[in-house]
Scaffold this active site. Sequence first.
Site, PDB file in Angstrom:
ATOM      1  N   SER A  89      18.586  36.780  13.077  1.00 38.52           N
ATOM      2  CA  SER A  89      19.512  35.931  13.830  1.00 38.52           C
ATOM      3  C   SER A  89      20.951  36.015  13.339  1.00 38.52           C
ATOM      4  CB  SER A  89      19.055  34.468  13.765  1.00 38.52           C
ATOM      5  OG  SER A  89      18.951  34.030  12.425  1.00 38.52           O
ATOM      6  N   ASP A 128      24.247  25.119  12.799  1.00 38.76           N
ATOM      7  CA  ASP A 128      23.090  24.371  13.286  1.00 38.76           C
ATOM      8  C   ASP A 128      22.050  24.088  12.199  1.00 38.76           C
ATOM      9  OD1 ASP A 128      22.146  26.886  12.870  1.00 38.76           O
ATOM     10  OD2 ASP A 128      21.489  27.266  14.921  1.00 38.76           O
ATOM     11  N   HIS A 169      22.340  28.660  10.683  1.00 40.43           N
ATOM     12  CA  HIS A 169      23.296  29.739  10.917  1.00 40.43           C
ATOM     13  C   HIS A 169      24.722  29.266  10.680  1.00 40.43           C
ATOM     14  CE1 HIS A 169      19.729  30.255  13.612  1.00 40.43           C
ATOM     15  NE2 HIS A 169      19.716  31.427  12.981  1.00 40.43           N
TER      16      HIS A 169
END
Length: 372
Positions: A33, A339, A342
Site C-alpha cells: 500500500s 489513516d 499510511h
Amino acid sequence: MNLLMTCLALFLSLQALPCTPCKFPAIINLGDSNSDTGGLSATFSLVRSPYGETFFDMPAGRYSDGRLIIDFIAKSFGLPYLSAYLDSLGTNFRHGANFATAASTIMQQSVPLNKGGYSPFSLQVQLAQFSQFKSRSRIIAKKGKVFKSLMPKKDYFKKALYTIDIGQNDLTELFFSNQSADDYIPLTMKVFSDVVKKVYKHGGRHFWIHNTGPLGCLTYVLLRRPSSSRELDSVGCAMIFNKLAQKFNEMLNETVTQFRKDLPSATIIYVDVYTAKYNLFRKAEKYGFEKPLRTCCGYGGGDYNFAFNVRCGDKGIVEGEEVLLGKSCSHPEKSIIWDGIHYTEAANKWVFNEIATGKYSHPSLPLCKVCD
C-alpha cells in the site's frame, strides 16, 4: 594557498550543480500500500472519500490524502503517474506499470483479505503479472494504432527503473502470529532475492529498493499491542516493533549487497527509508508537522484519533441519519500519519525529497543518477 582555495571553490561549485536527471522511459513498481496507485481498489472495494482529497480532489486508489512516494518519483523523471496493472479502466502503460497492491506481502499468506488477512497479490504473484505484462504488451503493440500507443516499447524493459517497496505487512504478520524472526525473515529474503533475480533475467538493470519504515510509529501497531511508557522511545514509538523493522532491514541490506555480486550488470540502490521516516517523526515540529503520532483521518479523538472499528471514510447512523465518522483533519499538510497505517501526501513528499538526494541510500547515489 591561492591555488588551493581556487580548487576548493571549483569543487564546491561543481557539487552545487543541479543533478542531471536520468532518461528513464518507464517505471515498473512492485510493492504494497505504500506504493499502490489503484490496484487493490480496482480489484476489490473502492477506496472512498476523503482519500485523495488533497491532490486529486477525489479518491484515486491511493491510501493517502494525495500522492505517494512513487508518484513523486515518476514526476521527478517527467513521467505520468503509474497506472495500476489491475485497473482495467483508463489505463495507459506506455511509461510502465504498477503491480503493487495494498496489504501485499513478500511471503504468500494463508489468511485471505476478506478474513482480515492479506492481499492475494504477494510479491511472487506480482512477478508473474509482470512477466505476463512484458510478453503480452508486445502482442498488443503489434496491433498498431491506439493499442501500440498504450504499450511500452520493447527496449523500455531494459531501460526502465524498477522500484520495490514491500515488507511492512510481513512484519505485522510475523509479530502477531508469534513466529520467530530468525526463521521467518530469512525466508522472506529468499523469496525477495528470487524475484529480483528473475526481474534481472527479464532485462531489469536499474533497481531502487526501499527498506521498510519504522513500524512502531504507526498507530494501528501501537494500539494493537498497547505498550507501557518504558517500551516507548522518546518519540513515542514502540521500540519492539522498530527493532523488528531494523532486523528486517539489516537482512535486506545484506541481500542487496549480494545482488551486486550476483547481478554485475545491474545498478542496485538500497534506500534507507526507515531512517528518513523516523527522522521525520523525531523532528516533526522542525519540518512543520504537528502531533506526529496522531492520525489525521480517524475517529475517537485522544492522542491517536484512531479506532479499529471506525476507519478513515467509514460512515455510521447518528440520530437516524448516515454521517461520515472517519473524517479528515483540518490540516492534513501538518500531519504525518493519514489513516493510522499510511502517510499523508505532505509526509510522502518530505520523505521523497530526502531520499532523492542519495544521503539515505547505499551506495550514496541520488535518484537522478541511478542510470549511471
